[in-house]
Design an enzyme around this catalytic site. Structure first.
Site, PDB file in Angstrom:
ATOM      1  CB  SER A  10      -0.896   0.011   1.234  1.00 58.90           C
ATOM      2  OG  SER A  10      -1.445   1.315   1.380  1.00 58.90           O
ATOM      3  CG  HIS A  35      -3.783  -1.991  -1.572  1.00 54.79           C
ATOM      4  ND1 HIS A  35      -4.847  -2.785  -1.945  1.00 54.79           N
ATOM      5  CD2 HIS A  35      -4.208  -1.272  -0.497  1.00 54.79           C
ATOM      6  CE1 HIS A  35      -5.868  -2.565  -1.124  1.00 54.79           C
ATOM      7  NE2 HIS A  35      -5.502  -1.648  -0.245  1.00 54.79           N
ATOM      8  CG  ASP A  37      -5.130   1.757   1.024  1.00 60.38           C
ATOM      9  OD1 ASP A  37      -6.068   0.955   0.911  1.00 60.38           O
ATOM     10  OD2 ASP A  37      -3.995   1.426   1.438  1.00 60.38           O
ATOM     11  CG  MET A  39      -8.493   6.407   2.839  1.00 61.29           C
ATOM     12  SD  MET A  39      -7.444   6.512   4.293  1.00 61.29           S
ATOM     13  CE  MET A  39      -6.786   4.833   4.310  1.00 61.29           C
ATOM     14  CG  HIS A  68      -9.263  -0.612  -0.249  1.00 61.19           C
ATOM     15  ND1 HIS A  68      -8.620  -0.775   0.964  1.00 61.19           N
ATOM     16  CD2 HIS A  68     -10.591  -0.695   0.021  1.00 61.19           C
ATOM     17  CE1 HIS A  68      -9.522  -0.927   1.926  1.00 61.19           C
ATOM     18  NE2 HIS A  68     -10.720  -0.881   1.379  1.00 61.19           N
ATOM     19  CG  MET A  70     -11.314   2.415   2.347  1.00 62.56           C
ATOM     20  SD  MET A  70      -9.752   2.483   3.240  1.00 62.56           S
ATOM     21  CE  MET A  70      -8.635   2.593   1.843  1.00 62.56           C
ATOM     22  CG  MET A 139     -11.412  -3.861   5.100  1.00 60.54           C
ATOM     23  SD  MET A 139      -9.895  -3.378   4.241  1.00 60.54           S
ATOM     24  CE  MET A 139      -9.001  -2.474   5.524  1.00 60.54           C
ATOM     25  CG  ASP A 175      -5.976  -3.464   3.263  1.00 62.31           C
ATOM     26  OD1 ASP A 175      -4.949  -3.149   3.887  1.00 62.31           O
ATOM     27  OD2 ASP A 175      -6.616  -2.675   2.529  1.00 62.31           O
TER      28      ASP A 175
HETATM   29  C1  DX5 Z   1      -6.320   0.797   5.758  1.00 67.51           C
HETATM   30  C2  DX5 Z   1      -5.804   0.568   4.364  1.00 67.51           C
HETATM   31  C3  DX5 Z   1      -4.645  -0.339   4.319  1.00 67.51           C
HETATM   32  C4  DX5 Z   1      -3.433   0.174   5.011  1.00 67.51           C
HETATM   33  C5  DX5 Z   1      -2.553  -0.984   5.343  1.00 67.51           C
HETATM   34  O1  DX5 Z   1      -7.409   1.623   5.713  1.00 67.51           O
HETATM   35  O2  DX5 Z   1      -6.836   0.021   3.576  1.00 67.51           O
HETATM   36  O3  DX5 Z   1      -4.357  -0.728   2.982  1.00 67.51           O
HETATM   37  O4  DX5 Z   1      -2.727   1.108   4.252  1.00 67.51           O
HETATM   38  O5  DX5 Z   1      -1.508  -0.506   6.117  1.00 67.51           O
HETATM   39  P1  DX5 Z   1      -0.687  -1.472   7.096  1.00 67.51           P
HETATM   40  O6  DX5 Z   1      -0.106  -2.571   6.275  1.00 67.51           O
HETATM   41  O7  DX5 Z   1       0.358  -0.554   7.659  1.00 67.51           O
HETATM   42  O8  DX5 Z   1      -1.644  -1.990   8.129  1.00 67.51           O
HETATM   43 ZN    ZN Z   2      -6.413  -0.929   1.528  1.00 76.66          ZN
END
Ligand code: DX5
Ligand code: ZN
Length: 225
Positions: A10, A35, A37, A39, A68, A70, A139, A175
């Protein structure tokens, strides 16, 4: 159906001031997927980046962009993420009232279709969409931040998801909180794709990333034995 073990770093844990190079380096270091992320500060309590950033990263690698989302709602933005160069788009089942429509839209856009569940959401919400997805993401932390601790109860959820998938060629991704210590249990339970942010992007550049990814892959293979 045994799918290959894939490590999906990520970029949330990368150096945002030089993201292109960070993407290139992590793929050079052995990452299978990248990956992404996304948000929105509404569905999750944090804001990261959107389609324009992904578009600007696209020229840096040919690796699979595993997006991904969110965000809520997701539907109005699916086309923008597809056009930005995502190869797979994963939406949260909790993000809107019409999950099946979101999945169909991603399919129509020609991208791999993913669905994900927060830790508290039961697997039963997937029962009626199993034939419409290419990827299920479990998750293992509450989404919003990197660097959180893996929730141990998610191992059983992965096992149940694997059983639900049966013989279908669906990627089973995990994840959150994935490290060399937690990855083995997730692999043993049936997962094959592992998102890792802080466990990959730590240390000092590409040689550290290479060692981190190799460590995760080794521990994952161990978990399969
Ligand atoms: C959380 C994200 C993850 C996150 C994982 O909301 O979806 O992808 O970046 O980070 P680590 O591996 O540090 O838990
Ligand atoms: Zn993620």
């Amino acid at each position: 159906m045994t799918l290959p073990i894939r490590i999906a770093p990520s970029i949330l844990a990368a150096d945002f001031s030089r993201l292109g190079q960070e993407v290139r380096d992590v793929v050079e270091a052995g990452a299978d997927w990248v990956h992404l992320d996304v948000m929105d500060g509404h569905f999750v309590p944090n804001i990261s980046f959107g389609p324009d950033v992904i578009k600007s990263l696209r020229p840096y690698t040919k690796a699979f962009f595993d997006c991904h989302l969110m965000i809520s709602p997701a539907d109005p933005y699916l086309e923008a993420f597809a056009k930005a160069g995502c190869d797979g788009i994963t939406v949260h089942a909790e993000a809107g009232p019409h999950l099946h429509r979101s999945l169909q839209t991603i399919r129509t856009l020609g991208k791999k279709v993913g669905v994900t569940l927060n830790p508290a959401t039961p697997l039963s919400v997937l029962e009626n969409v199993l034939d419409d997805v290419d990827l299920i993401l479990i998750m293992s932390v509450n989404p919003g931040f990197g660097g959180q601790k893996f929730i141990p109860a998610m191992v059983e959820k992965i096992r149940a998801a694997k059983a639900l998938i049966g013989a279908r060629p669906i990627e089973l991704e995990v994840d959150g909180g994935i490290t060399a210590e937690t990855i083995g249990a997730a692999t043993a339970a049936g997962a094959n794709v592992f998102v890792a942010g802080s466990a990959v992007y730590k240390g000092d550049g590409i040689e550290s990333y290479r060692a981190n990814i190799a460590g995760l892959k080794g521990a994952a293979e161990q978990g399969r034995k």
